[in-house]
Design a protein around this motif. Structure first.
Motif, PDB file in Angstrom:
ATOM      1  N   LEU A  10      -2.842  -5.974  -8.322  1.00 45.20           N
ATOM      2  CA  LEU A  10      -3.364  -4.716  -7.798  1.00 45.20           C
ATOM      3  C   LEU A  10      -3.262  -4.636  -6.280  1.00 45.20           C
ATOM      4  O   LEU A  10      -3.099  -3.550  -5.716  1.00 45.20           O
ATOM      5  CB  LEU A  10      -4.811  -4.516  -8.253  1.00 45.20           C
ATOM      6  N   SER A  11      -3.306  -5.778  -5.598  1.00 44.33           N
ATOM      7  CA  SER A  11      -3.226  -5.763  -4.135  1.00 44.33           C
ATOM      8  C   SER A  11      -1.879  -5.234  -3.636  1.00 44.33           C
ATOM      9  O   SER A  11      -1.773  -4.774  -2.492  1.00 44.33           O
ATOM     10  CB  SER A  11      -3.500  -7.147  -3.555  1.00 44.33           C
ATOM     11  N   ALA A  12      -0.846  -5.273  -4.476  1.00 46.70           N
ATOM     12  CA  ALA A  12       0.453  -4.707  -4.089  1.00 46.70           C
ATOM     13  C   ALA A  12       0.342  -3.205  -3.834  1.00 46.70           C
ATOM     14  O   ALA A  12       1.127  -2.634  -3.071  1.00 46.70           O
ATOM     15  CB  ALA A  12       1.493  -4.973  -5.171  1.00 46.70           C
ATOM     16  N   TYR A  13      -0.641  -2.563  -4.447  1.00 48.33           N
ATOM     17  CA  TYR A  13      -0.836  -1.118  -4.310  1.00 48.33           C
ATOM     18  C   TYR A  13      -1.761  -0.774  -3.143  1.00 48.33           C
ATOM     19  O   TYR A  13      -2.204   0.353  -2.995  1.00 48.33           O
ATOM     20  CB  TYR A  13      -1.360  -0.538  -5.628  1.00 48.33           C
ATOM     21  N   LEU A 163       4.387   2.953 -12.508  1.00 45.81           N
ATOM     22  CA  LEU A 163       3.671   3.087 -11.241  1.00 45.81           C
ATOM     23  C   LEU A 163       4.280   2.102 -10.255  1.00 45.81           C
ATOM     24  O   LEU A 163       4.198   0.881 -10.444  1.00 45.81           O
ATOM     25  CB  LEU A 163       2.184   2.794 -11.437  1.00 45.81           C
ATOM     26  N   PHE A 164       4.886   2.627  -9.213  1.00 45.96           N
ATOM     27  CA  PHE A 164       5.584   1.808  -8.219  1.00 45.96           C
ATOM     28  C   PHE A 164       4.670   1.501  -7.041  1.00 45.96           C
ATOM     29  O   PHE A 164       3.941   2.375  -6.571  1.00 45.96           O
ATOM     30  CB  PHE A 164       6.837   2.530  -7.720  1.00 45.96           C
ATOM     31  N   GLU A 165       4.755   0.284  -6.547  1.00 40.91           N
ATOM     32  CA  GLU A 165       3.964  -0.098  -5.381  1.00 40.91           C
ATOM     33  C   GLU A 165       4.618   0.347  -4.078  1.00 40.91           C
ATOM     34  O   GLU A 165       3.962   0.415  -3.034  1.00 40.91           O
ATOM     35  CB  GLU A 165       3.701  -1.610  -5.365  1.00 40.91           C
ATOM     36  N   ALA A 166       5.904   0.666  -4.129  1.00 41.22           N
ATOM     37  CA  ALA A 166       6.661   1.145  -2.966  1.00 41.22           C
ATOM     38  C   ALA A 166       7.550   2.299  -3.434  1.00 41.22           C
ATOM     39  O   ALA A 166       7.815   2.425  -4.633  1.00 41.22           O
ATOM     40  CB  ALA A 166       7.510   0.008  -2.396  1.00 41.22           C
TER      41      ALA A 166
END
Length: 193
Positions: A10-13, A163-166
């Motif tokens: 989740l921290s990637a988001y 859902l993409f983090e970037a």
């Protein structure tokens, strides 16, 4: 629709990158200005959404030829297409430690959205900061999606569940390569590969 968190961490988001530059002073100043005195994460997320939706016009609606893609530029120049506005919203959310993902819909071209994960919820909720106009009425909502557009599967349109983090590379390529809006409109991605 079941949304798929591409990165299990989740921290990637919450991370900053070149497009979602939430460490930038202008993003931080804007986040501080939008932070309600009371109300917590929900009130802030709604305020950030409404700011991007209402205060940053969609370039195609205004004809503004400037192409923005970095969140700080979108906020500073007050213009952007759906992807750019999604980058701005994601940056404002992440600036306040609210996980934000980039997600997409596929029509004749790809449309950009944001998914938010508020601390008291165990799921993602998609939001569309595109900007309203006649026939488009996107609202901040957690229980019933109020997006700008609903895909019509009979026409090959669809919600992309990831859902993409970037930002997706196809989106960034199109934005970075466009010298102006007219060029960008001709080269928008039609699918995510």
């Amino acid at each position: 629709m079941q949304l798929i968190q591409r990165n299990p961490d989740l921290s990637a988001y919450l991370a900053a990158d070149e497009a979602i530059d939430h460490h930038h002073p202008l993003v931080r100043e804007t986040a501080a200005r939008l932070r309600p005195p009371e109300g917590g994460a929900y009130a802030y997320a709604r305020a950030a959404f409404e700011f991007v939706r209402d205060e940053i016009p969609h370039s195609c609606d205004t004809g503004d030829q400037r192409v923005t893609w970095r969140a700080s530029d979108v906020i500073g120049r007050r213009t952007g297409i759906c992807y750019a506005k999604a980058h701005a919203l994601a940056a404002l959310l992440r600036a306040e430690s609210i996980p934000a993902a980039l997600c997409y819909q596929e029509f004749d071209v790809v449309h950009g959205l944001v998914a938010v994960r508020l601390p008291d919820r165990d799921r993602w909720d998609r939001q569309d900061p595109r900007g309203n106009k006649p026939g488009v009425d996107a609202q901040f909502s957690l229980d019933d999606e109020r997006l700008a557009f609903a895909p019509e599967p009979l026409f090959g349109e669809r919600d992309h569940p990831v859902l993409f983090e970037a930002p997706h590379p196809a989106v960034l390529r199109a934005l970075r390569a466009a010298p102006d809006l007219d060029h960008l409109v001709r080269t928008l991605p039609t699918a995510l590969h």
